[in-house]
Design an enzyme around this catalytic site. Structure first.
Site, PDB file in Angstrom:
ATOM      1  N   ARG A  35     -93.657 117.861  -0.818  1.00 46.49           N
ATOM      2  CA  ARG A  35     -93.580 116.724   0.107  1.00 46.49           C
ATOM      3  C   ARG A  35     -93.061 117.151   1.484  1.00 46.49           C
ATOM      4  O   ARG A  35     -93.443 116.556   2.488  1.00 46.49           O
ATOM      5  CB  ARG A  35     -92.684 115.635  -0.471  1.00 46.49           C
ATOM      6  N   LYS A 200     -95.563 106.032 -20.609  1.00 49.31           N
ATOM      7  CA  LYS A 200     -95.622 104.601 -20.897  1.00 49.31           C
ATOM      8  C   LYS A 200     -96.939 103.931 -20.546  1.00 49.31           C
ATOM      9  O   LYS A 200     -97.452 104.076 -19.445  1.00 49.31           O
ATOM     10  CB  LYS A 200     -94.534 103.890 -20.111  1.00 49.31           C
ATOM     11  N   GLY A 353     -96.195 112.453  -7.279  1.00 48.99           N
ATOM     12  CA  GLY A 353     -95.091 113.385  -7.158  1.00 48.99           C
ATOM     13  C   GLY A 353     -94.936 114.217  -8.424  1.00 48.99           C
ATOM     14  O   GLY A 353     -94.869 115.448  -8.363  1.00 48.99           O
ATOM     15  N   GLY A 377     -96.479 106.517  -7.391  1.00 46.82           N
ATOM     16  CA  GLY A 377     -96.481 105.056  -7.436  1.00 46.82           C
ATOM     17  C   GLY A 377     -97.417 104.476  -6.388  1.00 46.82           C
ATOM     18  O   GLY A 377     -98.192 103.549  -6.667  1.00 46.82           O
TER      19      GLY A 377
HETATM   20  C1  3PG Z   1     -91.402 108.551  -5.178  1.00 44.57           C
HETATM   21  O1  3PG Z   1     -90.773 109.555  -5.478  1.00 44.57           O
HETATM   22  O2  3PG Z   1     -92.172 108.002  -5.975  1.00 44.57           O
HETATM   23  C2  3PG Z   1     -91.283 108.014  -3.784  1.00 44.57           C
HETATM   24  O3  3PG Z   1     -90.541 108.856  -2.975  1.00 44.57           O
HETATM   25  C3  3PG Z   1     -90.716 106.627  -3.812  1.00 44.57           C
HETATM   26  O4  3PG Z   1     -89.458 106.637  -4.395  1.00 44.57           O
HETATM   27  P1  3PG Z   1     -88.958 105.351  -5.186  1.00 44.57           P
HETATM   28  O5  3PG Z   1     -89.826 105.219  -6.390  1.00 44.57           O
HETATM   29  O6  3PG Z   1     -87.519 105.619  -5.505  1.00 44.57           O
HETATM   30  O7  3PG Z   1     -89.111 104.161  -4.259  1.00 44.57           O
END
Ligand code: 3PG
Ligand code: MG
Length: 399
Positions: A35, A200, A353, A377
């Site tokens: 990242r 999940k 990620g 996400g």
């Molecule tokens: C992640 O790692 O998915 C992003 O940096 C967002 O982080 P978060 O899920 O804690 O909002």
């Protein structure tokens, strides 16, 4: 959406950039800097244009408390190495240090502000609190660039509210990520295969729902397999199971059949008596998991079948490991899927990620894939067809 070129001459301007620098740390050692590397081009471009660059980002979920465990200091150091230039670091986000650094910055210099989530208001549900904090961030700069793709699905001050406070543009990383996701959603070249893993079912409901009428093949691995196997009436022993998702899994199996989507489950499973790296692993048929064992990876037949479908596809999106890839004995399924993605004659996308960290840990290079997303996400929510607040606000919409 305005892009960086629409911001005009940036020489001498203070530019606040929201990046996603949320990297895995082992103490203060970054274990996957993907990242940070992905954030460099936008930061470099702004610095090269003579802007005074202030980077704001989060690390982990410190819940509004300044916890040194979640300090961005090691990340600022890594950024300096990658930029080949010094990077200043403010040990607060909108406090005296940030203000001092923001006013002392020279044209072309870069500074990183301390973890924005050390401030409770950043993630507050109260929009006035968020907006007030966004106002303080805005006071540090003249313009805002939104480049933290991994966090655009969050309605947070430094992602969302800030756009109302400063002239704003989208950064190159977010642009590139959205371009790829558009190719996946608007008119994917077929066959289009989606590979989902992870533990999940409940995390993947939205995306399965939305892709059931878009994808040609849906391959399922990882811990969520056992909820599907159980839904088909098989015993899963001590494997991970979400009892409350059984009906939903059954529904997906039926819906896939009706819509002509190939929903492919593993036919063999690597099992062990316990969750441990040195547990004795054996391979069993997916419908014959012994009651005293738990499944920790997809088996070799399944890996081969998944790989063949992937290689024969023109578009592939993959999110989530096939097994406990952190343990060598249970990494083969994830490795086989990753390898097959590198052989796709078309667009192959690694989403997320965690999946991104997995492929690097398994020894693959970023360039082996069509695209490695920096947002797990965020990319899943995009594929679910959801509105991402950090993008909507840049388009002038209220999310
Ligand atoms: C992640 O790692 O998915 C992003 O940096 C967002 O982080 P978060 O899920 O804690 O909002
Ligand atoms: Mg996350």
């Amino acid at each position: 959406m305005k892009t960086v070129s629409d911001l005009g001459d940036l020489r001498g301007k203070r530019v606040l950039v929201r990046s996603d620098l949320n990297v895995p740390l082992d103490g203060t050692t970054i274990t996957d800097d993907g990242r940070v590397r992905a954030s460099v081009p936008t930061i470099k471009r702004l610095a090269d244009a003579g802007a005074r660059v202030l980077v704001t980002a989060h690390l982990g979920r410190p819940d509004g408390v300044a916890n040194p465990k979640f300090s961005l200091a090691p990340v600022a150091e890594r950024l300096a190495e990658l930029l080949g230039a010094p990077v200043l670091f403010a040990n607060d986000t909108v406090g005296p240090e940030a203000n001092r650094i923001a006013s002392a910055l020279q044209d072309g210099q870069v500074a990183v502000l301390q973890n924005v989530r050390f401030n409770e208001a950043e993630t507050s549900k109260d929009k006035d609190e968020r907006r007030e904090f966004a106002g303080k961030l805005a006071d540090l700069a003249d313009v805002f660039v939104s480049d933290g793709f991994g966090v655009v699905h969050r309605k947070q001050a430094s992602v969302y509210d800030i756009v109302r406070e400063l002239p704003s543009a989208v950064g190159g990383l977010v642009e590139a990520e959205v371009d790829v996701l558009k190719r996946l959603t608007e008119s994917p070249e077929r066959p289009y295969t989606v590979v989902l893993g992870g533990s999940k079912v409940s995390d993947k409901l939205g995306v399965i729902d939305n892709l059931l009428d878009k994808a040609d093949n849906l391959l399922i691995g990882g811990g969520m397999v056992f909820t599907f196997l159980k839904a088909q009436g098989h015993e899963v022993g001590k494997s991970l199971l979400e009892e409350d998702q059984l009906d939903i899994a059954r529904g997906y199996i039926e819906q896939a059949a009706k819509q002509g989507v190939r929903l492919v489950l593993p036919t063999d499973i690597v099992v062990a008596p316990e969750f441990a790296a040195d547990a004795p692993a054996t391979i069993v048929a997916a419908d014959a998991i012994p009651s005293d064992q738990l499944g920790l990876d997809i088996g070799p037949d399944s890996s081969a079948a998944f790989a063949e479908i992937i290689r024969g596809s023109k578009t592939v999106f993959w999110n989530g490991p096939m097994g406990v890839f952190e343990m060598a004995a249970f990494a083969a399924g994830t490795k086989a899927v990753a390898q097959a993605l590198t052989e796709v004659d078309g667009l192959s996308v690694v989403g997320g990620g965690d999946s991104a960290a997995a492929v690097r840990q398994l020894g693959f290079a970023d360039s082996d894939f069509g695209h490695i997303s920096t947002g797990g996400g965020a990319s899943l929510e995009y594929l679910e067809g959801k509105t991402l607040p950090g993008l909507a606000i840049l388009e002038g919409d209220d999310a």
